[in-house]
Design a protein around this motif. Structure first.
Motif, short mmCIF file in Angstrom:
data_model
loop_
_atom_site.label_atom_id
_atom_site.label_comp_id
_atom_site.label_asym_id
_atom_site.label_seq_id
_atom_site.Cartn_x
_atom_site.Cartn_y
_atom_site.Cartn_z
N ARG A 219 -49.59 17.07 16.70
CA ARG A 219 -50.28 17.31 15.45
C ARG A 219 -50.29 18.82 15.19
O ARG A 219 -50.66 19.60 16.06
CB ARG A 219 -51.70 16.76 15.50
CG ARG A 219 -51.77 15.28 15.89
CD ARG A 219 -53.21 14.79 15.96
NE ARG A 219 -53.33 13.57 16.75
CZ ARG A 219 -53.24 12.35 16.27
NH1 ARG A 219 -53.01 12.16 14.98
NH2 ARG A 219 -53.37 11.29 17.06
N TYR A 220 -49.91 19.22 13.99
CA TYR A 220 -49.83 20.66 13.68
C TYR A 220 -49.94 20.87 12.18
O TYR A 220 -49.83 19.93 11.38
CB TYR A 220 -48.52 21.24 14.20
CG TYR A 220 -47.28 20.72 13.50
CD1 TYR A 220 -46.69 21.44 12.46
CD2 TYR A 220 -46.70 19.51 13.88
CE1 TYR A 220 -45.56 20.96 11.81
CE2 TYR A 220 -45.57 19.03 13.24
CZ TYR A 220 -45.01 19.77 12.21
OH TYR A 220 -43.89 19.28 11.57
N HIS A 221 -50.11 22.13 11.78
CA HIS A 221 -50.15 22.50 10.38
C HIS A 221 -48.83 23.16 10.01
O HIS A 221 -48.38 24.10 10.66
CB HIS A 221 -51.30 23.47 10.10
CG HIS A 221 -52.65 22.80 10.08
ND1 HIS A 221 -53.41 22.63 11.22
CD2 HIS A 221 -53.36 22.24 9.06
CE1 HIS A 221 -54.53 22.00 10.90
NE2 HIS A 221 -54.53 21.76 9.60
N GLU A 227 -51.15 19.13 7.02
CA GLU A 227 -51.41 18.67 8.38
C GLU A 227 -50.47 17.52 8.71
O GLU A 227 -50.48 16.48 8.05
CB GLU A 227 -52.86 18.23 8.54
CG GLU A 227 -53.21 17.91 10.00
CD GLU A 227 -54.70 17.64 10.19
OE1 GLU A 227 -55.05 17.02 11.21
OE2 GLU A 227 -55.49 18.05 9.32
N CYS A 229 -48.56 14.86 11.54
CA CYS A 229 -48.54 14.19 12.84
C CYS A 229 -47.09 13.80 13.10
O CYS A 229 -46.55 12.90 12.45
CB CYS A 229 -49.44 12.96 12.85
SG CYS A 229 -49.35 12.03 14.41
N GLN A 258 -54.88 14.05 8.54
CA GLN A 258 -53.47 14.39 8.48
C GLN A 258 -52.84 13.79 7.23
O GLN A 258 -53.25 12.75 6.74
CB GLN A 258 -52.74 13.92 9.74
CG GLN A 258 -52.86 12.46 10.02
CD GLN A 258 -52.74 12.16 11.50
OE1 GLN A 258 -52.86 13.04 12.33
NE2 GLN A 258 -52.53 10.92 11.83
#
Length: 291
Positions: A219-221, A227, A229, A258
């Motif tokens: 999971r990251y931006h 956002e 996944c 997300q």
């Protein structure tokens, strides 16, 4: 050029399984060349076997980088080199550098916006978020019910990359796969648990107490602020790939917020792709494979 770096490329050394035989191979990573030197560079010294200064390998920074790196890899005992170039680089590999494209195997990328992602992309949908979320949950609940009814006794829970049952699963999965990266517990530990920057979540899928699948999430931006996944990796036997649907239904929408799910490098005509489509994923783009 004048002691300045105008290009770079990388090869990632790894263990590969070819017809159930382990060999040392490399994957071609990112290759960059400065725009001022693309197709217009001149090497200070041509290779002995290519004296013609007008030859592609004496003019192209990209071409020379790939050739030199490949020769070094082969001299170091690497037996197989492969890559997944973008559409800009693909012609150079195939037409100029002697690589062959695998025509019968095409990877694709899959994405699925969540309810929050739809609202972010289409602002007019915001008043309908209270409807989109239940619809999304209903889709996942149907996936849970369908696969639970078929298999029965399925548990999805966090899994340590040190777990030796990964090796047992890999021994089952590798049979029948003509070509893939060796995916034992040592590889999971190195690739995900020990990654110096990214943080991954690893989940096991147990069927009646036996590990039958692995899903790795990140999971990251994104730079856009979105956002994401990302389904970074999966490991399932072909005959039990439907368990992937249950695993994703259990894991990918937790926590909330997300805006997009994504999975890269899925064989376009595989049962894995079919499972993703049943969960609402959309096929986007192709990733060719070269050897």
């Amino acid at each position: 050029s004048e002691d300045k770096i105008v290009g770079s490329c990388s090869f990632a050394r790894m263990r590969l399984s070819v017809g159930e035989v382990a060999v040392i191979g490399t994957e071609i990573g990112d290759a960059y060349s400065h725009p001022d030197f693309r197709a217009g560079g001149r090497y200070a010294s041509a290779r002995a076997e290519i004296p013609d200064s007008s030859d592609y390998l004496n003019r192209s920074v990209f071409g020379r980088l790939i050739m030199e790196t490949r020769l070094r890899a082969e001299a170091a005992g690497v037996r197989l080199i492969f890559g997944t170039p973008n559409q800009n680089a693909l012609p150079g590999y195939v037409r100029r550098l002697g690589f062959k494209r695998c025509e019968h195997y095409v990877n694709s990328n899959f994405v699925r916006p969540t309810a929050e992602g739809v609202v972010r992309r289409f602002g007019v949908a915001k008043p309908f978020l209270f409807l989109l979320r239940p619809m999304e949950r209903a889709l996942l609940n149907v996936a849970r019910w369908r696969e639970s009814k078929r298999f029965g006794g399925v548990t999805v829970a966090p899994l340590s990359c040190e777990d030796p049952t990964i090796d047992i699963l890999w021994a089952r999965v590798r049979k029948g796969r003509p070509f893939c990266v060796v995916q034992d517990s040592a590889w999971f530990r190195y690739r995900f648990a020990q990654h110096p920057i990214a943080r991954y979540e690893t989940f096991g899928v147990w069927l009646r107490g036996e590990l039958r699948g692995v899903v790795v999430l990140r999971r990251y931006h994104a730079m856009s602020g979105q956002e994401i996944c990302a389904i970074a990796h999966t490991l399932f036997h072909e005959d039990e790939i439907e368990l992937l649907g249950l695993a994703l239904a259990e894991t990918t929408l937790r926590p909330k917020g997300q805006e997009e799910l994504s999975m890269m490098w899925v064989r376009a005509e595989s049962r894995e792709a079919w499972v993703l489509k049943r969960l609402g994923f959309l096929q986007r783009g192709e990733s060719p494979i070269i050897f």
